[in-house]
Design an enzyme around this catalytic site. Structure first.
Site, PDB file in Angstrom:
ATOM      1  N   GLY A   1     -88.036 -33.247 -40.009  1.00 25.10           N
ATOM      2  CA  GLY A   1     -89.223 -34.521 -38.954  1.00 25.10           C
ATOM      3  C   GLY A   1     -89.166 -33.183 -37.610  1.00 25.10           C
ATOM      4  O   GLY A   1     -88.548 -32.223 -37.810  1.00 25.10           O
TER       5      GLY A   1
ATOM      6  N   MET B   1     -89.608 -31.721 -33.800  1.00 28.98           N
ATOM      7  CA  MET B   1     -88.137 -31.393 -32.722  1.00 28.98           C
ATOM      8  C   MET B   1     -89.327 -33.290 -32.194  1.00 28.98           C
ATOM      9  O   MET B   1     -89.833 -33.132 -32.250  1.00 28.98           O
ATOM     10  CB  MET B   1     -88.487 -30.393 -32.352  1.00 28.98           C
ATOM     11  CG  MET B   1     -87.994 -29.266 -32.756  1.00 28.98           C
ATOM     12  SD  MET B   1     -88.299 -27.638 -31.513  1.00 28.98           S
ATOM     13  CE  MET B   1     -87.017 -28.341 -30.989  1.00 28.98           C
ATOM     14  N   ASP B   2     -87.980 -33.481 -32.023  1.00 30.99           N
ATOM     15  CA  ASP B   2     -88.608 -34.629 -30.783  1.00 30.99           C
ATOM     16  C   ASP B   2     -88.502 -36.258 -31.862  1.00 30.99           C
ATOM     17  O   ASP B   2     -89.563 -36.816 -31.458  1.00 30.99           O
ATOM     18  CB  ASP B   2     -89.639 -34.682 -29.601  1.00 30.99           C
ATOM     19  CG  ASP B   2     -88.986 -33.847 -29.164  1.00 30.99           C
ATOM     20  OD1 ASP B   2     -87.673 -33.922 -28.431  1.00 30.99           O
ATOM     21  OD2 ASP B   2     -89.704 -33.892 -27.964  1.00 30.99           O
TER      22      ASP B   2
ATOM     23  N   GLY C   1     -85.876 -37.564 -33.489  1.00 28.24           N
ATOM     24  CA  GLY C   1     -85.003 -38.240 -33.169  1.00 28.24           C
ATOM     25  C   GLY C   1     -83.527 -38.680 -34.476  1.00 28.24           C
ATOM     26  O   GLY C   1     -83.160 -39.214 -34.755  1.00 28.24           O
ATOM     27  N   LYS C   2     -83.689 -37.630 -35.300  1.00 26.44           N
ATOM     28  CA  LYS C   2     -83.766 -36.668 -36.408  1.00 26.44           C
ATOM     29  C   LYS C   2     -81.751 -37.078 -36.327  1.00 26.44           C
ATOM     30  O   LYS C   2     -80.893 -37.925 -36.692  1.00 26.44           O
ATOM     31  CB  LYS C   2     -83.053 -35.291 -36.350  1.00 26.44           C
ATOM     32  CG  LYS C   2     -84.754 -35.260 -36.997  1.00 26.44           C
ATOM     33  CD  LYS C   2     -85.240 -33.676 -37.686  1.00 26.44           C
ATOM     34  CE  LYS C   2     -85.382 -33.103 -37.030  1.00 26.44           C
ATOM     35  NZ  LYS C   2     -85.429 -32.584 -35.955  1.00 26.44           N
ATOM     36  N   SER C   3     -81.363 -36.702 -34.251  1.00 26.27           N
ATOM     37  CA  SER C   3     -80.236 -36.885 -34.066  1.00 26.27           C
ATOM     38  C   SER C   3     -79.571 -38.038 -33.954  1.00 26.27           C
ATOM     39  O   SER C   3     -78.804 -38.561 -34.003  1.00 26.27           O
ATOM     40  CB  SER C   3     -79.897 -35.753 -32.879  1.00 26.27           C
ATOM     41  OG  SER C   3     -79.792 -33.951 -33.294  1.00 26.27           O
TER      42      SER C   3
ATOM     43  N   GLU D   1     -78.889 -30.883 -37.571  1.00 17.92           N
ATOM     44  CA  GLU D   1     -79.930 -29.023 -37.275  1.00 17.92           C
ATOM     45  C   GLU D   1     -79.130 -28.258 -38.477  1.00 17.92           C
ATOM     46  O   GLU D   1     -79.016 -27.429 -38.895  1.00 17.92           O
ATOM     47  CB  GLU D   1     -78.734 -28.633 -36.294  1.00 17.92           C
ATOM     48  CG  GLU D   1     -78.316 -29.514 -35.579  1.00 17.92           C
ATOM     49  CD  GLU D   1     -80.096 -29.561 -34.449  1.00 17.92           C
ATOM     50  OE1 GLU D   1     -81.234 -29.606 -34.841  1.00 17.92           O
ATOM     51  OE2 GLU D   1     -80.510 -29.831 -33.276  1.00 17.92           O
TER      52      GLU D   1
END
Ligand SMILES: [Zn+2]
Length: 224
Positions: free
Chosen positions: A33, A35-36, A38-40, A111
């Site tokens: 997805g 940036m921002d 909510g992957k992490s 990442e």
């Protein structure tokens, strides 16, 4: 993450990995997805959920925004992580554990778009030969809207690919899809594929998620 299709270990003909354990149909999954999105956060939530089930995992990252060996999230969560440098062989993380009698059930690779292609091949081998689940999280495309090589390889090799469903909105209200790099207030069209920046306004190089229309036109909106 529910498993489907059983554990694959039923019957006397169950396949076995190189370490002799029955294979349970480990999988390589890529969650992507902008940036921002909510992957992490999702990566750490998944790590928590699996840990609660008694599974043992490792968390890896590369070029986290904190620039430290940890996964940090925009909503304040953090977790220590193994930094994936070029020389790191992901298989060694599992082998070293096995040599010490410690089983690794899964890897959470945050990442992952910044990993090199060898790392992606190592992920596939860990799934196929070591029966380790690998959950990779990352961007699909760079600031030029072109696939990162590692993301492309993950799309090619993963058992399952899922777009993270937390919508990030462009300033216009459309769904944000593309990661624009903003340098001196303008959308950059060329440059190095990876330049560290953040999505906060104070950064020299910052990133802003835009819809395709405004990515193409370079319109950063009223606050851009
Ligand atoms: Zn827009």
């Amino acid at each position: 993450m529910p498993r489907t299709g059983g554990d694959g270990a039923g019957g006397c003909a169950a396949a076995r990995g190189v370490h002799g354990r029955p294979l349970h149909a480990a999988a390589l999954k890529f969650f992507w997805g902008p940036m921002d999105c909510g992957k992490s956060t999702m990566a750490l939530q998944m790590n928590y959920n699996h840990g609660r089930q008694g599974r043992r995992g490792l968390v890896t990252t590369r070029i986290d925004r904190s620039l430290g060996p940890q996964v940090t999230t925009r909503i304040g969560l953090a977790h220590s992580a193994i930094e994936v440098i070029d020389e790191l062989d992901l298989r060694d993380l599992v082998r070293d554990g096995l040599a010490d009698g410690v089983r690794v059930d899964y890897l959470i690779c945050d990442e992952a778009s910044f990993y090199n292609l060898e790392h992606i091949e190592q992920m596939a081998e860990l799934v196929d030969e070591y029966d380790v689940d690998v959950y990779a999280f990352g961007l699909a495309t760079d600031f030029r809207s072109c696939l990162f090589p590692a993301a492309q390889r993950l799309f090619e090799l993963a058992d399952e690919v899922a777009r993270i469903q937390v919508e990030v909105l462009c300033w216009c209200g459309r769904e944000g899809l593309l990661n624009a790099r903003v340098v001196d207030g303008r959308v950059a069209r060329e440059g190095e594929q990876v330049v560290i920046g953040d999505t906060v306004d104070s950064a020299d190089v910052r990133y802003q998620v835009l819809c395709r229309r405004h990515y193409r036109s370079g319109d950063l909106g009223p606050r851009g």
